[in-house]
Design an enzyme around this catalytic site. Structure first.
Site, PDB file in Angstrom:
ATOM      1  N   HIS A   1     -84.395 -31.626 -10.483  1.00 29.44           N
ATOM      2  CA  HIS A   1     -82.966 -31.900 -10.425  1.00 29.44           C
ATOM      3  C   HIS A   1     -82.766 -33.394 -10.664  1.00 29.44           C
ATOM      4  O   HIS A   1     -83.712 -34.168 -10.554  1.00 29.44           O
ATOM      5  CB  HIS A   1     -82.404 -31.499  -9.056  1.00 29.44           C
ATOM      6  CG  HIS A   1     -83.180 -32.121  -7.930  1.00 29.44           C
ATOM      7  ND1 HIS A   1     -84.239 -31.483  -7.325  1.00 29.44           N
ATOM      8  CD2 HIS A   1     -83.095 -33.333  -7.357  1.00 29.44           C
ATOM      9  CE1 HIS A   1     -84.759 -32.282  -6.408  1.00 29.44           C
ATOM     10  NE2 HIS A   1     -84.084 -33.416  -6.402  1.00 29.44           N
TER      11      HIS A   1
ATOM     12  N   HIS B   1     -83.626 -40.351 -13.923  1.00 27.93           N
ATOM     13  CA  HIS B   1     -84.892 -39.831 -14.430  1.00 27.93           C
ATOM     14  C   HIS B   1     -85.188 -38.512 -13.729  1.00 27.93           C
ATOM     15  O   HIS B   1     -84.567 -38.193 -12.720  1.00 27.93           O
ATOM     16  CB  HIS B   1     -86.030 -40.824 -14.165  1.00 27.93           C
ATOM     17  CG  HIS B   1     -86.352 -40.956 -12.712  1.00 27.93           C
ATOM     18  ND1 HIS B   1     -85.581 -41.723 -11.854  1.00 27.93           N
ATOM     19  CD2 HIS B   1     -87.306 -40.379 -11.955  1.00 27.93           C
ATOM     20  CE1 HIS B   1     -86.074 -41.620 -10.627  1.00 27.93           C
ATOM     21  NE2 HIS B   1     -87.117 -40.811 -10.662  1.00 27.93           N
TER      22      HIS B   1
END
Length: 186
Positions: free
Chosen positions: A40, A125
């Site tokens: 996620h 990221h």
């Protein structure tokens, strides 16, 4: 309760990253790989929180909004803190400006509840793996060169989630506690 705020990935992005990890796993046994189903985009790690504060957190997160959906492209591979002493292996996110704005709003809303602000700037990221032994990343660094410019998919979204993370010997298990639609007309 151990809580965090995140944006979910599409099944297509998860599949592309799963294929990448399948190709990279043989390169090293020094990495603890992340399950693509658990990946996620974290907007805010809240941490351990008393259950009675959950309602206040939900109310603050419901106030977060932007005028447009967030668009993200997943590409480029890298290491934190650097290639010489890698601790985390990641795929980068190129996103519309409102992703950082969304993270900043989440941060500000939760700071109003005395939840500590992040010390580091927001750096979007996806963590692909964590090194057990930082000095053993050389083979992985060589292997990722063929994927250096590959794109692993795109996500356009207008929602984020509040998650609970429960740690165990088999890894973290995530439970969605609330969904927040953040796009509102100006």
């Amino acid at each position: 309760m151990r809580l965090f705020v995140a944006i979910d990935l599409t099944p297509e992005v998860r599949a592309a990253l799963g294929e990448l990890l399948d190709k990279l796993r043989p390169a090293t046994d020094a990495v603890r790989w992340v399950n693509p189903e658990a990946m996620h985009v974290t907007l805010k790690f809240i941490g351990d929180t008393p259950a009675e504060e959950l309602g206040l957190i939900r109310a603050r997160l419901a106030a977060v909004h932007t005028n447009a959906s967030v668009e993200m492209r997943f590409r480029r591979l890298g290491f934190f803190p650097n290639e010489r002493q890698p601790r985390v292996f990641w795929v980068g996110i190129e996103a519309t400006e409102n992703l950082a704005e969304l993270a900043a709003q989440v941060e500000a809303e939760l700071a109003a509840l005395a939840i500590a602000r992040e010390a580091r700037p927001f750096a979007p990221h996806l963590t692909l793996g964590r090194f057990r032994e930082p000095d053993r990343g050389r083979h992985l660094q060589e292997r990722i060169q063929e994927f250096a410019e590959r794109e692993f998919g795109r996500v356009t979204t207008s929602e984020f989630f509040l998650y609970q993370s429960q740690l165990s010997a088999r890894g973290a298990h995530y439970t969605r506690l609330a969904r927040f639609e953040f796009v509102r007309a100006s």
